[in-house]
Design a protein around this motif. Structure first.
Motif, short mmCIF file in Angstrom:
data_model
loop_
_atom_site.label_atom_id
_atom_site.label_comp_id
_atom_site.label_asym_id
_atom_site.label_seq_id
_atom_site.Cartn_x
_atom_site.Cartn_y
_atom_site.Cartn_z
N ARG A 30 -4.09 -9.45 2.99
CA ARG A 30 -2.88 -8.56 1.59
C ARG A 30 -3.85 -8.84 0.70
NH1 ARG A 30 3.42 -11.16 2.01
NH2 ARG A 30 2.84 -9.32 0.33
N ALA A 33 -2.94 -7.77 -6.10
CA ALA A 33 -3.26 -6.30 -6.81
C ALA A 33 -3.10 -6.85 -8.12
CB ALA A 33 -1.96 -5.76 -6.78
N THR A 37 0.96 -9.86 -7.62
CA THR A 37 1.15 -9.77 -6.48
C THR A 37 0.49 -9.41 -5.01
OG1 THR A 37 2.10 -7.40 -6.66
CG2 THR A 37 3.24 -8.47 -7.58
N THR A 39 -0.70 -7.17 -1.79
CA THR A 39 0.45 -6.27 -1.29
C THR A 39 0.31 -6.39 0.31
OG1 THR A 39 -2.67 -6.02 0.09
CG2 THR A 39 -2.60 -4.83 -2.58
N PHE A 63 -2.56 0.36 4.22
CA PHE A 63 -1.59 -0.90 3.67
C PHE A 63 -0.97 -0.21 5.09
CE2 PHE A 63 -4.27 -0.94 0.21
CZ PHE A 63 -4.43 -2.28 -0.25
N ASP A 65 2.12 0.42 3.96
CA ASP A 65 3.68 0.22 3.91
C ASP A 65 2.85 2.01 3.25
OD1 ASP A 65 1.88 0.54 1.79
OD2 ASP A 65 3.34 -0.53 0.60
N ALA A 67 0.22 2.98 1.79
CA ALA A 67 -0.58 3.13 0.33
C ALA A 67 -2.05 4.02 0.93
CB ALA A 67 -0.01 1.91 -0.74
N VAL A 69 -5.95 2.93 -0.91
CA VAL A 69 -6.75 2.31 -2.39
C VAL A 69 -7.97 2.49 -2.06
CG1 VAL A 69 -6.99 1.25 -3.86
CG2 VAL A 69 -4.87 0.97 -3.06
N TRP A 101 -7.62 -1.46 -10.53
CA TRP A 101 -7.77 -1.07 -9.36
C TRP A 101 -8.35 0.51 -9.85
CZ3 TRP A 101 -4.30 -2.44 -4.91
CH2 TRP A 101 -4.97 -3.23 -4.29
N PRO A 104 -4.72 5.25 -6.97
CA PRO A 104 -4.21 5.11 -5.66
C PRO A 104 -4.73 6.25 -4.62
CG PRO A 104 -2.37 3.98 -6.52
CD PRO A 104 -3.49 3.92 -7.41
#
Length: 109
Positions: A30, A33, A37, A39, A63, A65, A67, A69, A101, A104
């Motif tokens: 992970r 971010a 938090t 990711t 990821f 989920d 997503a 990047v 970042w 996305p």
């Protein structure tokens, strides 16, 4: 859930927060971010051979989920193994968080 083939015992022997560059991120981690938090777990890392910046210059991190990047190579990131059981103080996460970042790249299909 993605099956992780990395050596779990070796991953737990590392410090909880592992600094690495974008092109060295691996499945099962992970990432801290910008909002300090963690990711979702990294499901796939793809070097982008046909990127306008040239081959071996950018990486797409996908990821669990869904997503994605996109990062240029050599972006400093901080990763945490997905099964990390040691408590990580919020101050340490805040210190490890990148300033920003890039946008996305969209949902992973």
């Amino acid at each position: 859930m993605v099956a992780h083939y990395r050596d779990e015992k070796a991953a737990r022997a590392l410090p909880a927060l592992v600094p690495m560059h974008s092109q060295h991120v691996d499945e099962g981690y992970r990432i801290v971010a910008p909002d300090a938090t963690l990711t979702a777990v990294v499901a796939h890392v793809q070097w982008l051979d046909n990127h306008p910046g040239g081959p071996d210059t950018h990486v797409m991190i996908s990821f669990e989920d869904g997503a994605n990047v996109e990062f240029p190579f050599d972006v400093p990131l901080t990763a945490v193994w997905h099964d990390e059981r040691r408590a990580i103080p919020s101050a340490d996460l805040a210190a490890a968080a990148p300033a920003t970042w890039r946008t996305p790249a969209g949902r992973w299909k």
